[in-house]
Design a protein around this motif. Sequence first.
Motif, mmCIF file in Angstrom:
data_model
loop_
_atom_site.group_PDB
_atom_site.id
_atom_site.type_symbol
_atom_site.label_atom_id
_atom_site.label_comp_id
_atom_site.label_asym_id
_atom_site.label_seq_id
_atom_site.Cartn_x
_atom_site.Cartn_y
_atom_site.Cartn_z
ATOM 1 N N ASN A 45 0.646 -1.047 -0.114
ATOM 2 C CA ASN A 45 -0.060 0.021 0.167
ATOM 3 C C ASN A 45 0.976 1.203 -0.077
ATOM 4 O O ASN A 45 1.955 1.238 0.533
ATOM 5 N N SER A 46 0.524 2.287 -0.672
ATOM 6 C CA SER A 46 1.265 3.463 -0.831
ATOM 7 C C SER A 46 1.308 4.065 0.646
ATOM 8 O O SER A 46 2.209 4.917 1.023
ATOM 9 N N ASP A 47 0.294 3.861 1.529
ATOM 10 C CA ASP A 47 0.194 4.462 2.934
ATOM 11 C C ASP A 47 1.127 3.577 3.751
ATOM 12 O O ASP A 47 0.447 2.256 4.023
ATOM 13 N N ILE A 48 1.880 3.826 4.136
ATOM 14 C CA ILE A 48 3.040 2.894 5.021
ATOM 15 C C ILE A 48 2.468 2.486 6.471
ATOM 16 O O ILE A 48 2.582 1.253 6.669
ATOM 17 N N TYR A 49 1.586 3.386 6.683
ATOM 18 C CA TYR A 49 0.758 2.872 8.128
ATOM 19 C C TYR A 49 -0.182 1.806 7.857
ATOM 20 O O TYR A 49 -0.315 0.919 8.725
ATOM 21 N N GLN A 50 -1.005 1.929 6.851
ATOM 22 C CA GLN A 50 -1.859 0.669 6.306
ATOM 23 C C GLN A 50 -0.999 -0.450 5.951
ATOM 24 O O GLN A 50 -1.628 -1.478 6.305
ATOM 25 N N TYR A 51 -0.010 -0.363 5.356
ATOM 26 C CA TYR A 51 0.873 -1.559 5.048
ATOM 27 C C TYR A 51 1.301 -2.087 6.129
ATOM 28 O O TYR A 51 1.190 -3.263 6.407
ATOM 29 N N LYS A 109 8.522 10.685 11.431
ATOM 30 C CA LYS A 109 7.660 9.746 11.596
ATOM 31 C C LYS A 109 7.413 8.733 10.604
ATOM 32 O O LYS A 109 7.352 7.614 10.829
ATOM 33 N N GLU A 110 7.557 9.306 9.410
ATOM 34 C CA GLU A 110 7.479 8.131 8.236
ATOM 35 C C GLU A 110 8.669 7.398 8.062
ATOM 36 O O GLU A 110 8.656 6.274 7.702
ATOM 37 N N MET A 111 9.725 8.007 8.354
ATOM 38 C CA MET A 111 11.203 7.107 8.558
ATOM 39 C C MET A 111 10.899 6.004 9.515
ATOM 40 O O MET A 111 11.473 4.933 9.411
ATOM 41 N N ARG A 112 10.458 6.190 10.534
ATOM 42 C CA ARG A 112 10.135 5.329 11.699
ATOM 43 C C ARG A 112 9.201 4.223 11.247
ATOM 44 O O ARG A 112 9.360 3.207 11.529
ATOM 45 N N ALA A 113 8.429 4.841 10.463
ATOM 46 C CA ALA A 113 7.055 3.976 10.087
ATOM 47 C C ALA A 113 7.910 2.829 9.054
ATOM 48 O O ALA A 113 7.529 1.632 9.090
ATOM 49 N N GLU A 114 8.668 3.272 8.125
ATOM 50 C CA GLU A 114 9.526 2.435 7.248
ATOM 51 C C GLU A 114 10.342 1.621 7.776
ATOM 52 O O GLU A 114 10.091 0.396 7.487
ATOM 53 N N SER A 115 10.967 2.036 9.103
ATOM 54 C CA SER A 115 11.665 0.990 9.978
ATOM 55 C C SER A 115 10.957 -0.022 10.377
ATOM 56 O O SER A 115 11.273 -1.272 10.386
ATOM 57 N N MET A 116 9.720 0.386 10.831
ATOM 58 C CA MET A 116 8.937 -0.624 11.430
ATOM 59 C C MET A 116 8.415 -1.595 10.271
ATOM 60 O O MET A 116 8.162 -2.808 10.722
ATOM 61 N N ASN A 117 8.042 -1.165 9.013
ATOM 62 C CA ASN A 117 7.713 -1.940 8.132
ATOM 63 C C ASN A 117 8.937 -3.096 7.993
ATOM 64 O O ASN A 117 8.468 -4.351 7.734
#
Length: 140
Positions: A45-51, A109-117
Amino acid sequence: MKKLPIITAAFMLAAISAQAEKPEETPDNIQIPEQYLEIDKGCQNSDIYQYNSCLKEALFKIMSATLTEEQIDDLKSQLAGIEQEVDTAEPDYDNPQVKTAEGNESKIKEMRAESMNLIWKRILIETLNSLNAVTAGQNA
């Protein structure tokens, strides 16, 4: 970002190294099971949080078939701790990619979400490999 020692505990759920059916080799020699590829394709998903949410749901769906409710609750607690550590980790501003985000809280925040991904992906791969190893051992 600071080290995440708790992640070791999450990987130890079924800590058996295994080869999945039709594995793909990665640079650090991790086997990527077909089940993971299907999950990841369905979750992209293009939304990292939904992904991330989709990957997390897939992990719990897989684990609910093999763990007791008490073990699931423990796993959720451990993973919540990992998510908290990632959310509060201090960025490494010595890294040129991170340096560009300095002062931009939404980018951090987005970089942290990418790390969590990446963490969700690794946990899913390790879990599926472990389950595949157990299944292969039972069929042998």
